[in-house]
Design a protein around this motif. Structure first.
Motif, mmCIF file in Angstrom:
data_model
loop_
_atom_site.group_PDB
_atom_site.id
_atom_site.type_symbol
_atom_site.label_atom_id
_atom_site.label_comp_id
_atom_site.label_asym_id
_atom_site.label_seq_id
_atom_site.Cartn_x
_atom_site.Cartn_y
_atom_site.Cartn_z
ATOM 1 N N ASN A 56 -5.159 43.837 49.423
ATOM 2 C CA ASN A 56 -4.016 42.938 49.587
ATOM 3 C C ASN A 56 -4.356 41.458 49.467
ATOM 4 O O ASN A 56 -3.453 40.617 49.460
ATOM 5 C CB ASN A 56 -3.361 43.178 50.948
ATOM 6 N N GLY A 57 -5.640 41.119 49.363
ATOM 7 C CA GLY A 57 -6.028 39.718 49.238
ATOM 8 C C GLY A 57 -5.897 38.958 50.542
ATOM 9 O O GLY A 57 -5.721 39.545 51.618
ATOM 10 N N GLY A 58 -5.978 37.627 50.438
ATOM 11 C CA GLY A 58 -5.882 36.796 51.627
ATOM 12 C C GLY A 58 -6.162 35.344 51.298
ATOM 13 O O GLY A 58 -6.365 34.975 50.135
ATOM 14 N N PRO A 59 -6.188 34.476 52.305
ATOM 15 C CA PRO A 59 -6.448 33.057 52.086
ATOM 16 C C PRO A 59 -7.920 32.806 51.775
ATOM 17 O O PRO A 59 -8.800 33.548 52.220
ATOM 18 C CB PRO A 59 -6.046 32.411 53.406
ATOM 19 N N VAL A 60 -8.171 31.737 51.023
ATOM 20 C CA VAL A 60 -9.534 31.432 50.578
ATOM 21 C C VAL A 60 -9.850 29.956 50.788
ATOM 22 O O VAL A 60 -9.044 29.078 50.461
ATOM 23 C CB VAL A 60 -9.714 31.790 49.086
ATOM 24 N N LEU A 61 -11.024 29.718 51.333
ATOM 25 C CA LEU A 61 -11.535 28.361 51.512
ATOM 26 C C LEU A 61 -13.034 28.378 51.268
ATOM 27 O O LEU A 61 -13.739 29.264 51.762
ATOM 28 C CB LEU A 61 -11.246 27.843 52.925
ATOM 29 N N SER A 90 -5.571 23.228 55.858
ATOM 30 C CA SER A 90 -5.021 24.447 55.263
ATOM 31 C C SER A 90 -4.650 25.521 56.273
ATOM 32 O O SER A 90 -3.903 26.449 55.949
ATOM 33 C CB SER A 90 -6.049 25.043 54.287
ATOM 34 N N GLY A 91 -5.194 25.416 57.486
ATOM 35 C CA GLY A 91 -4.981 26.467 58.471
ATOM 36 C C GLY A 91 -5.812 27.713 58.219
ATOM 37 O O GLY A 91 -5.588 28.758 58.834
ATOM 38 N N ILE A 92 -6.805 27.618 57.331
ATOM 39 C CA ILE A 92 -7.664 28.764 57.014
ATOM 40 C C ILE A 92 -8.951 28.649 57.821
ATOM 41 O O ILE A 92 -9.647 27.633 57.751
ATOM 42 C CB ILE A 92 -7.995 28.801 55.508
ATOM 43 N N ALA A 141 -19.976 19.090 54.826
ATOM 44 C CA ALA A 141 -19.475 17.889 55.494
ATOM 45 C C ALA A 141 -17.956 17.841 55.611
ATOM 46 O O ALA A 141 -17.430 17.216 56.535
ATOM 47 C CB ALA A 141 -19.976 16.636 54.779
ATOM 48 N N ILE A 142 -17.241 18.476 54.677
ATOM 49 C CA ILE A 142 -15.773 18.399 54.723
ATOM 50 C C ILE A 142 -15.122 19.734 55.060
ATOM 51 O O ILE A 142 -13.896 19.835 55.085
ATOM 52 C CB ILE A 142 -15.190 17.845 53.412
ATOM 53 N N ALA A 143 -15.923 20.760 55.324
ATOM 54 C CA ALA A 143 -15.358 22.098 55.538
ATOM 55 C C ALA A 143 -14.384 22.139 56.700
ATOM 56 O O ALA A 143 -13.308 22.746 56.619
ATOM 57 C CB ALA A 143 -16.484 23.111 55.754
ATOM 58 N N ARG A 144 -14.744 21.501 57.809
ATOM 59 C CA ARG A 144 -13.862 21.528 58.978
ATOM 60 C C ARG A 144 -12.523 20.866 58.670
ATOM 61 O O ARG A 144 -11.462 21.385 59.035
ATOM 62 C CB ARG A 144 -14.543 20.819 60.152
ATOM 63 N N GLY A 145 -12.553 19.738 57.995
ATOM 64 C CA GLY A 145 -11.310 19.051 57.671
ATOM 65 C C GLY A 145 -10.423 19.838 56.736
ATOM 66 O O GLY A 145 -9.191 19.841 56.874
ATOM 67 N N VAL A 146 -11.028 20.516 55.754
ATOM 68 C CA VAL A 146 -10.246 21.356 54.842
ATOM 69 C C VAL A 146 -9.646 22.535 55.605
ATOM 70 O O VAL A 146 -8.500 22.934 55.357
ATOM 71 C CB VAL A 146 -11.117 21.849 53.669
ATOM 72 N N SER A 147 -10.392 23.060 56.561
ATOM 73 C CA SER A 147 -9.877 24.147 57.384
ATOM 74 C C SER A 147 -8.665 23.707 58.196
ATOM 75 O O SER A 147 -7.660 24.425 58.272
ATOM 76 C CB SER A 147 -10.986 24.652 58.317
ATOM 77 N N VAL A 148 -8.738 22.536 58.784
ATOM 78 C CA VAL A 148 -7.616 22.016 59.567
ATOM 79 C C VAL A 148 -6.397 21.790 58.672
ATOM 80 O O VAL A 148 -5.265 22.144 59.023
ATOM 81 C CB VAL A 148 -8.022 20.711 60.275
#
Length: 279
Positions: free
Chosen positions: A244-249, A263-265, A254-261
């Motif tokens: 079924n797939g899912g979200p991807v990040l 996107s909500g992923i 250095a920027i992983a936490r900010g991208v997570s915030v």
């Protein structure tokens, strides 16, 4: 099966060798289809069937090779579907079909070997550029045989983030994620091939890739590439599924936490939490 070696050992090294051989031979089929489509004045009407033909030929070629050498393994492909077992090959025969259809040489083949629910081997090949990304879990990531690493980018003010768009999530969610990334100072772009976008994070051409929903055949090889290249990735097999797939990040640390915030992923696995400085 002219380009496929006759025998492979029944282990991970044998499967890794087959993966590299078959993705290159499938790439030759796809590149021939791309060149022929350009000669025919390819468009989105009528000749779209030719793109379907190339997709099908690539997947059939890969499926036959795997069935011949590892008949006990199962196969899950974008075109023909399949079944999932403890040993399954997950394949996108042509990713970036809109680019392919318009004569843009930014498309690829993606192959992942998954064992006991964990990606062990990943390959992404752009035949138009002759760029083969390859990795095995725990052995690092390479581009045409040379080691690659994620970028050393240290903040959003210098970051290039690629986003994928999917009709499986509301446009508002996509736009809100983009708004937050832009607000942080990132450059946001879209190349229309999620698998290549992940490969570009692995080799430092991009600093992150985020898509709110991807199919497993589009992302598994790329996620393993990024992880093996020193990047941070979401725990796809915990927040999504093969079928079924899912979200991807995927991002440079250095920027992983900010991208997570934005996107909500999540980037933390329930089994192995990731320790990062706030971005």
């Amino acid at each position: 099966m002219d380009h496929i070696k006759p025998r492979y050992s029944d282990d991970l090294p044998g499967r890794a060798l087959l993966c590299q051989d078959v993705i290159r031979s499938a790439g030759a089929l796809v590149l021939d289809g791309f060149r022929q489509s350009k000669k025919r004045g390819f468009s989105m009407k009528g000749p779209q069937d030719f793109l379907t033909e190339t997709d099908a030929a690539s997947e059939a070629h890969i499926r036959r090779a795997i069935a011949e050498h590892f008949p006990q393994d199962t196969f899950l492909g974008e075109e023909g579907g399949g079944t999932v077992s403890d040993c399954v090959w997950v394949v996108d025969p042509v990713d970036g079909t809109a680019n392919f259809a318009r004569g843009i040489p930014h498309f690829c083949i993606s192959i992942t070997y998954v064992e006991a629910g964990r990606a062990e081997i990943g390959a992404i090949y752009n035949p138009a550029q002759d760029e083969l990304y390859f990795c095995r879990r725990g052995a690092g990531a390479t581009l045409n045989g040379s080691p690659i690493k994620v970028s050393p980018t240290s903040g959003f003010d210098a970051a290039s983030v690629e986003m994928g768009w999917s009709r499986r999530v509301p446009d508002a969610a996509f736009l809100e994620t983009m708004r937050q990334l832009l607000e942080k100072g990132a450059n946001v772009r879209r190349g229309a091939s999620g698998a290549l976008a992940l490969a570009y994070v692995a080799d430092g051409r991009s600093d992150a890739y985020v898509e709110l929903h991807m199919n497993a055949w589009d992302c598994l090889a790329g996620l393993l590439l990024v992880a093996e290249a020193g990047g941070v990735v979401c725990p796809f097999m915990e927040i999504g599924t093969l079928l079924n797939g899912g979200p991807v990040l995927a991002a440079t640390p250095a920027i992983a936490r900010g991208v997570s915030v934005a996107s909500g992923i999540p980037i933390e696995s329930r089994e192995q939490p990731i320790e990062l400085q706030p971005a």
